[in-house]
Design a protein around this motif. Sequence first.
Motif, mmCIF file in Angstrom:
data_model
loop_
_atom_site.group_PDB
_atom_site.id
_atom_site.type_symbol
_atom_site.label_atom_id
_atom_site.label_comp_id
_atom_site.label_asym_id
_atom_site.label_seq_id
_atom_site.Cartn_x
_atom_site.Cartn_y
_atom_site.Cartn_z
ATOM 1 N N THR A 53 -1.826 15.671 14.365
ATOM 2 C CA THR A 53 -1.762 14.208 14.360
ATOM 3 C C THR A 53 -0.308 13.747 14.269
ATOM 4 O OG1 THR A 53 -3.893 14.063 13.219
ATOM 5 C CG2 THR A 53 -2.486 12.113 13.171
ATOM 6 N N ARG A 54 0.078 12.859 15.193
ATOM 7 C CA ARG A 54 1.447 12.334 15.193
ATOM 8 C C ARG A 54 1.405 10.841 14.890
ATOM 9 N NH1 ARG A 54 6.486 13.908 16.405
ATOM 10 N NH2 ARG A 54 7.974 12.464 17.348
ATOM 11 N N VAL A 55 2.213 10.429 13.952
ATOM 12 C CA VAL A 55 2.238 9.030 13.534
ATOM 13 C C VAL A 55 3.612 8.434 13.798
ATOM 14 C CG1 VAL A 55 0.421 9.257 11.796
ATOM 15 C CG2 VAL A 55 2.795 9.763 11.180
ATOM 16 N N GLN A 56 3.618 7.140 13.989
ATOM 17 C CA GLN A 56 4.849 6.403 14.250
ATOM 18 C C GLN A 56 5.124 5.435 13.096
ATOM 19 O OE1 GLN A 56 6.935 6.863 16.799
ATOM 20 N NE2 GLN A 56 5.615 8.396 17.815
ATOM 21 N N PRO A 57 6.347 5.360 12.622
ATOM 22 C CA PRO A 57 6.664 4.400 11.559
ATOM 23 C C PRO A 57 6.652 2.973 12.102
ATOM 24 C CG PRO A 57 8.671 5.371 12.394
ATOM 25 C CD PRO A 57 7.540 6.092 13.085
ATOM 26 N N GLU A 58 6.342 2.031 11.227
ATOM 27 C CA GLU A 58 6.436 0.626 11.595
ATOM 28 C C GLU A 58 7.818 0.111 11.208
ATOM 29 O OE1 GLU A 58 3.345 -1.922 10.243
ATOM 30 O OE2 GLU A 58 1.749 -0.469 10.660
ATOM 31 N N GLN A 59 8.474 -0.518 12.141
ATOM 32 C CA GLN A 59 9.843 -0.996 11.905
ATOM 33 C C GLN A 59 9.904 -1.924 10.703
ATOM 34 O OE1 GLN A 59 11.659 -2.798 15.323
ATOM 35 N NE2 GLN A 59 13.608 -3.150 14.293
ATOM 36 N N ALA A 60 8.872 -2.769 10.529
ATOM 37 C CA ALA A 60 8.870 -3.728 9.429
ATOM 38 C C ALA A 60 8.729 -3.052 8.073
ATOM 39 C CB ALA A 60 7.735 -4.733 9.619
ATOM 40 N N ARG A 61 8.354 -1.770 8.073
ATOM 41 C CA ARG A 61 8.133 -1.045 6.820
ATOM 42 C C ARG A 61 9.244 -0.037 6.520
ATOM 43 N NH1 ARG A 61 3.015 -2.009 4.977
ATOM 44 N NH2 ARG A 61 1.648 -3.064 6.449
ATOM 45 N N TYR A 62 10.308 -0.070 7.267
ATOM 46 C CA TYR A 62 11.408 0.857 7.041
ATOM 47 C C TYR A 62 11.935 0.683 5.618
ATOM 48 C CZ TYR A 62 15.990 3.089 7.461
ATOM 49 O OH TYR A 62 17.095 3.886 7.261
ATOM 50 N N GLY A 63 12.020 1.786 4.877
ATOM 51 C CA GLY A 63 12.482 1.731 3.493
ATOM 52 C C GLY A 63 11.400 1.405 2.494
ATOM 53 N N ASP A 64 10.135 1.362 2.933
ATOM 54 C CA ASP A 64 9.027 0.970 2.066
ATOM 55 C C ASP A 64 8.086 2.147 1.800
ATOM 56 O OD1 ASP A 64 10.077 -1.562 2.299
ATOM 57 O OD2 ASP A 64 8.541 -2.273 3.699
ATOM 58 N N VAL A 65 7.523 2.200 0.593
ATOM 59 C CA VAL A 65 6.450 3.138 0.260
ATOM 60 C C VAL A 65 5.518 2.490 -0.759
ATOM 61 C CG1 VAL A 65 7.356 5.458 0.741
ATOM 62 C CG2 VAL A 65 8.082 4.273 -1.329
ATOM 63 N N ASP A 66 4.209 2.536 -0.482
ATOM 64 C CA ASP A 66 3.260 2.071 -1.486
ATOM 65 C C ASP A 66 3.075 3.173 -2.525
ATOM 66 O OD1 ASP A 66 1.485 3.908 -0.344
ATOM 67 O OD2 ASP A 66 0.298 2.376 0.693
ATOM 68 N N CYS A 67 2.089 3.025 -3.414
ATOM 69 C CA CYS A 67 2.020 3.948 -4.555
ATOM 70 C C CYS A 67 1.764 5.385 -4.135
ATOM 71 C CB CYS A 67 0.974 3.471 -5.561
ATOM 72 S SG CYS A 67 -0.736 3.606 -5.028
ATOM 73 N N SER A 68 0.785 5.612 -3.270
ATOM 74 C CA SER A 68 0.499 6.980 -2.841
ATOM 75 C C SER A 68 1.549 7.473 -1.848
ATOM 76 C CB SER A 68 -0.900 7.082 -2.237
ATOM 77 O OG SER A 68 -1.089 6.126 -1.218
ATOM 78 N N GLY A 69 2.080 6.578 -1.027
ATOM 79 C CA GLY A 69 3.158 6.942 -0.123
ATOM 80 C C GLY A 69 4.380 7.427 -0.882
ATOM 81 N N PHE A 70 4.645 6.830 -2.045
ATOM 82 C CA PHE A 70 5.779 7.245 -2.867
ATOM 83 C C PHE A 70 5.577 8.662 -3.400
ATOM 84 C CE2 PHE A 70 7.760 7.015 -7.257
ATOM 85 C CZ PHE A 70 9.031 7.334 -6.824
ATOM 86 N N GLN A 71 4.373 8.969 -3.867
ATOM 87 C CA GLN A 71 4.107 10.322 -4.352
ATOM 88 C C GLN A 71 4.206 11.341 -3.216
ATOM 89 O OE1 GLN A 71 4.110 10.771 -7.512
ATOM 90 N NE2 GLN A 71 3.989 8.577 -7.985
ATOM 91 N N ARG A 72 3.768 10.960 -2.023
ATOM 92 C CA ARG A 72 3.875 11.849 -0.866
ATOM 93 C C ARG A 72 5.345 12.046 -0.474
ATOM 94 N NH1 ARG A 72 -0.618 12.220 2.746
ATOM 95 N NH2 ARG A 72 0.470 11.293 4.524
ATOM 96 N N LEU A 73 6.143 10.996 -0.613
ATOM 97 C CA LEU A 73 7.568 11.092 -0.324
ATOM 98 C C LEU A 73 8.248 12.088 -1.267
ATOM 99 C CD1 LEU A 73 10.080 9.963 1.217
ATOM 100 C CD2 LEU A 73 10.183 8.162 -0.528
ATOM 101 N N VAL A 74 7.940 11.987 -2.549
ATOM 102 C CA VAL A 74 8.588 12.838 -3.545
ATOM 103 C C VAL A 74 8.037 14.266 -3.507
ATOM 104 C CG1 VAL A 74 8.945 13.218 -6.020
ATOM 105 C CG2 VAL A 74 9.168 10.918 -5.064
ATOM 106 N N TRP A 75 6.717 14.400 -3.691
ATOM 107 C CA TRP A 75 6.115 15.724 -3.818
ATOM 108 C C TRP A 75 5.993 16.453 -2.478
ATOM 109 C CZ3 TRP A 75 5.179 17.914 -8.496
ATOM 110 C CH2 TRP A 75 5.138 17.065 -9.609
ATOM 111 N N GLY A 76 5.756 15.696 -1.422
ATOM 112 C CA GLY A 76 5.563 16.309 -0.116
ATOM 113 C C GLY A 76 6.852 16.460 0.664
ATOM 114 N N TYR A 77 7.418 15.337 1.093
ATOM 115 C CA TYR A 77 8.610 15.383 1.935
ATOM 116 C C TYR A 77 9.793 16.038 1.228
ATOM 117 C CZ TYR A 77 12.613 13.854 4.676
ATOM 118 O OH TYR A 77 13.779 13.829 5.404
ATOM 119 N N ARG A 78 9.993 15.716 -0.059
ATOM 120 C CA ARG A 78 11.162 16.231 -0.766
ATOM 121 C C ARG A 78 10.920 17.576 -1.454
ATOM 122 N NH1 ARG A 78 15.244 12.728 -2.112
ATOM 123 N NH2 ARG A 78 16.308 14.685 -2.676
ATOM 124 N N MET A 79 9.750 17.765 -2.059
ATOM 125 C CA MET A 79 9.516 18.956 -2.868
ATOM 126 C C MET A 79 8.723 20.040 -2.149
ATOM 127 S SD MET A 79 11.277 17.749 -5.288
ATOM 128 C CE MET A 79 11.258 19.208 -6.306
#
Length: 359
Positions: free
Chosen positions: A216-242
Motif C-alpha cells: 500500500t502506497r500513501v500520499q501526504p496531504e500538503q495541508a497536513r505537512y508537519g502535523d500528527v494526530d495522537c496515534s500518528g505521533f506514536q507511529r512517528l516516534v516508535w515506527g519511523y524513528r525507532m
Amino acid sequence: MHSHSAGRGSSRPTRRALLGTIAGLTAAGAVGGYAWNRHDSGSGDGGGTAADGTGTGSSSGKRTFERLSAPARTVVRGADGGTLATFTDGARTAVLTGRTRSFSEPRTTEAKVTTDAWVRVLPQTWQQGMEKSAWFKSWFDKTLGDTSPDVFAVAFQYSSAGAPEKHNAKGVRYAGTAHFGPRNSAVNNPLDFAYHDEQSDFYDYLGVPWTFPDGTRVQPEQARYGDVDCSGFQRLVWGYRMGIPLHNTNTKGTGLPRRAFAIAAYGPGRLVIPHTGTKQATDLGTLQPGDLVFFAIIKDKPDFIDHCGMYMGLDDQGRHRFYSSRSAANGPTLGDLSGHSLLDGTDFYARGFRSARRL
C-alpha cells in the motif's frame, strides 16, 4: 486521536460529539517552551523513577537477573541491588536506569517529570533467558549508560512548545515542532477537541509518500505537512524513528496499526492493563515509562478508545503523567491545557483512562 487510512476523501465523517468544557488552563501563553535534556549528577529535585525500584544501580561488578511476574519480566540488578534495566516478555521496550533528566513544558503546566528511566527499543522481542544469548551482553554493555536520544528524547523532538528542526541527507525534515492538524473552520472554541482536525499520520508530518510492507502506497496531504494526530505521533516516534514495523490498517498485522483503538487491541508487545469496558483503569502500579496509554474520550462512547499517549512516570507532584499529541495544544504535549495530562485522579483524561500496552 484517529485517522482514516490511505485514500482520504470527501467521505470523511463529521467530528463526533465530545465532552464539552473541560477544567484546565484557559489559554496557552506565548512564553516558555520545553526542556528535556537537563542532566543532573544526583537524583534531581524530583527524585529518579525507574522500573521495579528507584536509584541508580552500580553498572560495574556482578549483575543478577531476577524474574518477576504480572507481567512476566526480567530485571537486571547491579552489585548494590539497584535496578539497571527491565525487559518484559513479549515486548521490545526496555527501560534502563541512567542519568537523571527533567522534562517540562512551562507554557501549559508547572509540572515537570524528573526521571532516570531511559526507554530503548530492543533489536528483538524479549523472551525469558535472553540474557544468556550472544547478542545481549554486547548490546547491554553498549546501551547501559548510552546518552544518545532514547524514546523520550526523540518524542520531545516534536514538542508543540517548540523544537529545533532536523533534516536528513535528502532534505526531509524528520524532527522539529509538530502540530496536531489543520484548523477546523467549523469550530470556534480553541479548547474544543475538534479545533484542529485529526487524521494526520507520520508521513503527513514528513511530507513524503510512504509504501507499507503490504505494498500500500500513501500520499501526504500538503495541508497536513508537519502535523500528527495522537496515534500518528506514536507511529512517528516508535515506527519511523525507532524502527518498530508499521502497517496501514486497523486490523491485526505486523507492527503498529493506524488508529488508537487498533493499537490498543492489535499492537505489538503485550497488554499491561487490559481494556475492560467503561471503567477507569486504576492499576497504575503495573506501568513503566514508555508504555502506551489509551483513553475513551467520546461522551456517548465511554468504552471506545479514541486517544493514546506515552506514559512518562511520576511528575514532581507525585502524579502519573503522560505525553500525547492533542488538539488544544496543537501538537505533542505533557501539559494541562483543556484537560490535565494525568492518569490518576478525577480529571478528564484520568476518567477516560482505559488500557495500557508495552510495545
